[in-house]
Design an enzyme around this catalytic site. Sequence first.
Site, PDB file in Angstrom:
ATOM      1  N   ILE A 476       0.801  -1.149  -0.102  1.00 40.01           N
ATOM      2  CA  ILE A 476      -0.031   0.124  -0.047  1.00 40.01           C
ATOM      3  C   ILE A 476       0.843   1.136  -0.089  1.00 40.01           C
ATOM      4  CG2 ILE A 476      -1.951   1.210   1.149  1.00 40.01           C
ATOM      5  CD1 ILE A 476      -2.512  -1.542   0.225  1.00 40.01           C
ATOM      6  N   LYS A 508      13.398  -1.718   8.058  1.00 32.89           N
ATOM      7  CA  LYS A 508      14.993  -1.816   8.135  1.00 32.89           C
ATOM      8  C   LYS A 508      15.446  -0.244   8.047  1.00 32.89           C
ATOM      9  CE  LYS A 508      13.828  -5.487   5.424  1.00 32.89           C
ATOM     10  NZ  LYS A 508      12.862  -4.999   4.341  1.00 32.89           N
ATOM     11  N   THR A 556       1.248   0.236   7.609  1.00 31.39           N
ATOM     12  CA  THR A 556       1.763  -1.097   8.210  1.00 31.39           C
ATOM     13  C   THR A 556       0.478  -1.773   8.752  1.00 31.39           C
ATOM     14  OG1 THR A 556       1.999  -0.524  10.488  1.00 31.39           O
ATOM     15  CG2 THR A 556       3.844   0.079   8.943  1.00 31.39           C
ATOM     16  N   LYS A 580      -6.082  -1.023  10.753  1.00 35.03           N
ATOM     17  CA  LYS A 580      -7.131  -1.178  11.607  1.00 35.03           C
ATOM     18  C   LYS A 580      -6.915  -1.381  13.219  1.00 35.03           C
ATOM     19  CE  LYS A 580      -8.533  -3.608   7.571  1.00 35.03           C
ATOM     20  NZ  LYS A 580      -7.735  -4.586   6.939  1.00 35.03           N
ATOM     21  N   VAL A 610     -12.382   0.065   6.378  1.00 38.02           N
ATOM     22  CA  VAL A 610     -13.425  -0.780   6.032  1.00 38.02           C
ATOM     23  C   VAL A 610     -13.687  -0.503   4.555  1.00 38.02           C
ATOM     24  CG1 VAL A 610     -15.807  -1.119   6.455  1.00 38.02           C
ATOM     25  CG2 VAL A 610     -14.302  -0.517   8.342  1.00 38.02           C
ATOM     26  N   LEU A 614     -13.666   2.273  -0.717  1.00 37.09           N
ATOM     27  CA  LEU A 614     -14.998   2.314  -0.964  1.00 37.09           C
ATOM     28  C   LEU A 614     -15.499   3.541   0.231  1.00 37.09           C
ATOM     29  CD1 LEU A 614     -16.592  -1.103  -1.300  1.00 37.09           C
ATOM     30  CD2 LEU A 614     -16.411   0.599  -3.163  1.00 37.09           C
ATOM     31  N   GLY A 665      -2.885  -9.055  -3.955  1.00 36.08           N
ATOM     32  CA  GLY A 665      -2.649  -7.795  -3.019  1.00 36.08           C
ATOM     33  C   GLY A 665      -4.126  -7.719  -2.069  1.00 36.08           C
ATOM     34  N   GLU A 668      -4.398  -9.606   4.074  1.00 39.29           N
ATOM     35  CA  GLU A 668      -3.451  -8.712   5.051  1.00 39.29           C
ATOM     36  C   GLU A 668      -2.248  -9.079   4.864  1.00 39.29           C
ATOM     37  OE1 GLU A 668      -4.814  -6.419   7.385  1.00 39.29           O
ATOM     38  OE2 GLU A 668      -6.052  -6.506   5.832  1.00 39.29           O
ATOM     39  N   LYS A 683     -13.237  -5.044  11.303  1.00 38.19           N
ATOM     40  CA  LYS A 683     -14.125  -4.144  10.315  1.00 38.19           C
ATOM     41  C   LYS A 683     -15.489  -3.827  10.960  1.00 38.19           C
ATOM     42  CE  LYS A 683     -11.368  -5.057   6.040  1.00 38.19           C
ATOM     43  NZ  LYS A 683     -11.353  -5.963   4.988  1.00 38.19           N
TER      44      LYS A 683
HETATM   45  N1  LIG Z   1      -4.172  -4.812   1.085  1.00 39.18           N
HETATM   46  C1  LIG Z   1      -5.459  -4.292   0.809  1.00 39.18           C
HETATM   47  O1  LIG Z   1      -6.416  -4.387   0.307  1.00 39.18           O
HETATM   48  C2  LIG Z   1      -5.680  -3.398   1.995  1.00 39.18           C
HETATM   49  C3  LIG Z   1      -4.833  -3.164   3.006  1.00 39.18           C
HETATM   50  N2  LIG Z   1      -5.289  -2.488   4.018  1.00 39.18           N
HETATM   51  C4  LIG Z   1      -4.118  -2.338   5.180  1.00 39.18           C
HETATM   52  O2  LIG Z   1      -3.033  -1.502   4.834  1.00 39.18           O
HETATM   53  C5  LIG Z   1      -1.913  -1.824   5.791  1.00 39.18           C
HETATM   54  C6  LIG Z   1      -0.630  -1.971   4.752  1.00 39.18           C
HETATM   55  O3  LIG Z   1      -1.021  -3.275   4.076  1.00 39.18           O
HETATM   56  P1  LIG Z   1       0.202  -4.102   3.003  1.00 39.18           P
HETATM   57  O4  LIG Z   1       1.041  -2.689   2.236  1.00 39.18           O
HETATM   58  O5  LIG Z   1      -0.274  -5.015   2.288  1.00 39.18           O
HETATM   59  O6  LIG Z   1       1.498  -4.360   3.942  1.00 39.18           O
HETATM   60  P2  LIG Z   1       2.944  -4.993   3.581  1.00 39.18           P
HETATM   61  O7  LIG Z   1       3.285  -5.946   4.530  1.00 39.18           O
HETATM   62  O8  LIG Z   1       2.963  -5.101   2.031  1.00 39.18           O
HETATM   63  O9  LIG Z   1       3.867  -3.616   4.032  1.00 39.18           O
HETATM   64  C7  LIG Z   1       3.756  -3.248   5.272  1.00 39.18           C
HETATM   65  C8  LIG Z   1       4.987  -2.054   5.443  1.00 39.18           C
HETATM   66  O10 LIG Z   1       5.177  -1.695   6.686  1.00 39.18           O
HETATM   67  C9  LIG Z   1       6.456  -1.666   7.134  1.00 39.18           C
HETATM   68  N3  LIG Z   1       6.397  -1.979   8.680  1.00 39.18           N
HETATM   69  C10 LIG Z   1       5.619  -2.946   9.283  1.00 39.18           C
HETATM   70  N4  LIG Z   1       6.089  -2.668  10.584  1.00 39.18           N
HETATM   71  C11 LIG Z   1       6.747  -1.717  10.802  1.00 39.18           C
HETATM   72  C12 LIG Z   1       7.420  -0.987  12.018  1.00 39.18           C
HETATM   73  N5  LIG Z   1       7.345  -1.329  12.825  1.00 39.18           N
HETATM   74  N6  LIG Z   1       8.358   0.142  11.671  1.00 39.18           N
HETATM   75  C13 LIG Z   1       8.437   0.536  10.362  1.00 39.18           C
HETATM   76  N7  LIG Z   1       7.885  -0.248   9.129  1.00 39.18           N
HETATM   77  C14 LIG Z   1       7.072  -1.183   9.301  1.00 39.18           C
HETATM   78  C15 LIG Z   1       7.065  -2.972   6.537  1.00 39.18           C
HETATM   79  O11 LIG Z   1       8.465  -2.753   6.469  1.00 39.18           O
HETATM   80  P3  LIG Z   1       9.373  -3.845   5.571  1.00 39.18           P
HETATM   81  O12 LIG Z   1       9.031  -3.262   4.189  1.00 39.18           O
HETATM   82  O13 LIG Z   1      10.818  -3.622   5.806  1.00 39.18           O
HETATM   83  O14 LIG Z   1       8.621  -5.272   5.685  1.00 39.18           O
HETATM   84  C16 LIG Z   1       6.327  -2.647   5.220  1.00 39.18           C
HETATM   85  O15 LIG Z   1       6.973  -1.737   4.130  1.00 39.18           O
HETATM   86  C17 LIG Z   1      -2.323  -2.925   6.425  1.00 39.18           C
HETATM   87  O16 LIG Z   1      -2.746  -2.671   7.712  1.00 39.18           O
HETATM   88  C18 LIG Z   1      -3.469  -3.720   6.081  1.00 39.18           C
HETATM   89  O17 LIG Z   1      -4.630  -3.945   6.720  1.00 39.18           O
HETATM   90  C19 LIG Z   1      -6.329  -1.858   4.309  1.00 39.18           C
HETATM   91  C20 LIG Z   1      -7.343  -1.961   3.214  1.00 39.18           C
HETATM   92  C21 LIG Z   1      -7.001  -2.726   2.262  1.00 39.18           C
HETATM   93  N1  LIG Z   2      -7.221  -7.940   3.715  1.00 38.59           N
HETATM   94  C1  LIG Z   2      -8.470  -7.141   3.687  1.00 38.59           C
HETATM   95  C2  LIG Z   2      -7.955  -5.949   2.790  1.00 38.59           C
HETATM   96  C3  LIG Z   2      -8.867  -4.720   3.155  1.00 38.59           C
HETATM   97  O1  LIG Z   2      -8.820  -4.230   4.590  1.00 38.59           O
HETATM   98  C4  LIG Z   2      -9.585  -7.988   2.692  1.00 38.59           C
HETATM   99  O2  LIG Z   2      -9.269  -8.937   2.094  1.00 38.59           O
HETATM  100  O3  LIG Z   2     -10.530  -7.335   2.628  1.00 38.59           O
HETATM  101 NA    NA Z   3     -13.748   2.510   2.831  1.00 38.51          NA
END
Ligand SMILES: NC(=O)C1=CN([C@@H]2O[C@H](COP(=O)(O)OP(=O)(O)OC[C@H]3O[C@@H](n4cnc5c(N)ncnc54)[C@H](OP(=O)(O)O)[C@@H]3O)[C@@H](O)[C@H]2O)C=CC1
Ligand SMILES: N[C@@H](CC=O)C(=O)O
Ligand code: NA
Length: 818
Positions: A476, A508, A556, A580, A610, A614, A665, A668, A683
């Site tokens: 994201i 990192k 994250t 969340k 959520v 949307l 993608g 979670e 949610k």
């Molecule tokens: N995928 C979807 O459709 C949706 C996702 N979300 C939410 O979006 C969020 C992100 O998801 P997503 O991008 O898929 O996750 P990823 O695992 O792809 O990315 C998470 C990122 O956060 C970094 N990170 C995690 N912990 C820490 C920390 N303590 N300090 C610094 N950086 C940290 C990771 O670092 P590193 O790169 O070093 O691992 C990574 O870059 C989640 O909360 C998810 O629930 C919400 C709605 C929809």
């Molecule tokens: N992992 C979630 C992404 C949005 O929060 C889902 O599948 O709906």
């Molecule tokens: Na929404």
Amino acid sequence: MQVLKFGGTSVGSVDSIKQVIQIIENHRQNGDQIAVVFSAMGGITNQLIEIGRMATTGETDYMELVRRIEDRHFNVIKALIPIKEQSKVFAHVRGIINELEDLLRGVSLIRELSLRTHDLITSFGERLSTTIITECVKSRGIPAQFCDARKIIKTDAQFGQAEVNYTLTNQLVQEHFAKTSDLQLVTGFIGSTEKNETTTLGRGGSDYTASILGAALNAEVIDIWTDVDGMMTADPRKVPNAFNIPTITYAEAMELSHFGAKVIYPPSLQPAFARNIPVRVLNTFNPTHAGTVVSRTAERRQYTITGISSIDDIALVNVQGSGMIGVAGVSAKLFGVLAAHKISVILISQASSEHSICFAIDPRGAENVKNILDEEFATEIAHGHIDSIAIERDLSVIATVGEGMKKSSGIAGKLFSVLGKNGVNIVAVAQGSSEINISVVINKNNLSKALNSLHNIFFQSEARVLNLYLVGTGLIGKTLLQQIYNQSEYLRSEKLLKVCVVGMTNTKKMVLDPKGISLDGWRERLLTDGVTTSLPAFVEKIKDYNLPNSVFIDCTSDKDIVQFYESLLDANISVVTPNKVANSGPYSEYRRLQRTALNRGVKFLYETNVGAGLPIINTVQGLMTAGDRFLKIEAILSGTLSFIFNTFRPGISFADVVREAKEKGYTEPDPRDDLSGLDVARKILILAREAGFALEPEDVTIETLLPESCLAAPTIPAFFEELERNNNYFENLLAEAETKGEKLRFVASFENNKATIGLRPVNTEHPFYQLTGADNIVSFTTERYKDRPLVIKGPGAGAEVTASGVFADVVSIGSYLA
Ligand SMILES: NC(=O)C1=CN([C@@H]2O[C@H](COP(=O)(O)OP(=O)(O)OC[C@H]3O[C@@H](n4cnc5c(N)ncnc54)[C@H](OP(=O)(O)O)[C@@H]3O)[C@@H](O)[C@H]2O)C=CC1
Ligand SMILES: N[C@@H](CC=O)C(=O)O
Ligand code: NA
């Protein structure tokens, strides 16, 4: 008639003097008579003061400094005057230096430096610079004369800051200029008494000389040549977006200079103002720039505000007490005492309750002022009419100045609102009755933020800067950065918003740069300039920078980051997140974040909690704001589970379908969160809370769809192995539904204060039957949507839609702050 004046930097070096001569030659071409006033070469006046001090204390090495002054002037002669003419000029200048040496010997003998002698010593700076430049000009064949201002500017005997005798001066100036049409090169800063004792004109002295000549000769215009392009909307060292002010009124210039803008010292231009002679402030080193025209009336302006200035360090004295109410004479006594002790007051503010008066002063004198007032008001304090005198330090004052503010409403509102939204506390306020200056006293550590956000808001044609800090550069986070990058031009031109990513981090590395990180090569920047991640250090830096319009974005799914939200909101930094965790913990914590954001006037936005992008949260909030009441919520809230049940068929492995959801993608970061039902539980909990119900996580009943062994899998790879092993179980679930003509749906519902989530086979009649892909659907039954529910449907997971939901939240903060 034209009067030109060149300051110390303009005549500070051989190259700059060449430039000055070029400017003078250009001016001669229009045939007007010209007077040119010069300051001493840059730095010389201070050296002369130092030499005088050394001579008084008997230090003999002042001669070393005199030699250096001599060398500097000789170097100009060597560089700019033809060799055959040099010896005459050297002799002349040597003569002047001899005079200075004789004088210093006298001072050193009697070990005493009167103000009168001090003036005489400092006069050598202008006399030397003007003498040499006159010779340079003459050597180019231009008819020119050295004019010692002591012959034409007559003053009283207040050495150090002499008062001009205008009647006599005007007469002498006019007589002098009537006698000749040669170019007159005049020493700035100095004059003389009627007994021909040398005097100096105080601060802004050479500008004053130019102004006196201009007024006496009724000049068309006075050009003050400096080393900057005129006056600016703010100090460019503090406000990088500051720009040139083309026209300014005398009154505005006066207000701005009082508050620290130092390009000109307007009181010294008084004689010109009185005769309505415009003054142009120009740059010797950029002579084609139009600079700033200071005149009685300004032209029509693009902006209501003309400039913003500040005094960086002030102290506030607060005199307060119930005995002051309705008692005449307290302020008369107060300011009388201050005047008697020659204490200059920068700003005064008294509320109409008369309970307190506060005023700003130079902090260096604060302790002294307190002692004086404690003593003078000892009786009032003893009788309890006045509480003790309190001093507040580490404050700054910002003045917002502009004739356009007169009788125009909304300016103060805008000013206070932008400072409020940026968490800048206002300690005191004053508005002059001229209505062209609103001054606010603030904490010094907020000065840069306040100046920049005010400049940003009042000079609207420039884009407002939104400063972003991103945690998480995963799916994201990186998609968001790409979207910001692609959209930045549009935002700038259509929304007047400049989005600047100031910090970013993953697990990192972290990198922070208040000037912004280029989104072109952020990965490389993170790798090369990044340091080992420390979230506390990252957050500390954000607070340290204290930039206006700051937004913290948590991309994250981390639990630890959430603990920083409150302190960030408290520091007036908005928070946007798809994570969340914060909103699905204890209800009290959810409320606390909401309250903190509200109290601080900043935003905590999480639309993507959520249904990804949307507009679900916004819809619930809208209905709540408008007074609707929620009766029931039914929804499919997992994109992952939707996709899985829309894709899984007999013959393909359930684990592979989950893998595909992850690759697309939808899942979670840890797909167990989706399949266990945790993600959906979070949610529906968040939705119920937004709908006004104080639900706790344990109020959500999860009927899990997974066999026990899958739930217990300790790692993600082990989880996938367990899924493979349980393929039959999932095939049976599917087969059972299909025989009844049903589809599998993982449904969340909330009614009567209870939330449940679980697998529900639905038949063709059910509105959830038709759902395709990774779509979500939410159906709200409310008081106002009772007969037919309000339904929102569409893709509820995926990188692009989620990042764009986060992006929309960020931009809405930009609009709110603007
Ligand atoms: N995928 C979807 O459709 C949706 C996702 N979300 C939410 O979006 C969020 C992100 O998801 P997503 O991008 O898929 O996750 P990823 O695992 O792809 O990315 C998470 C990122 O956060 C970094 N990170 C995690 N912990 C820490 C920390 N303590 N300090 C610094 N950086 C940290 C990771 O670092 P590193 O790169 O070093 O691992 C990574 O870059 C989640 O909360 C998810 O629930 C919400 C709605 C929809
Ligand atoms: N992992 C979630 C992404 C949005 O929060 C889902 O599948 O709906
Ligand atoms: Na929404």
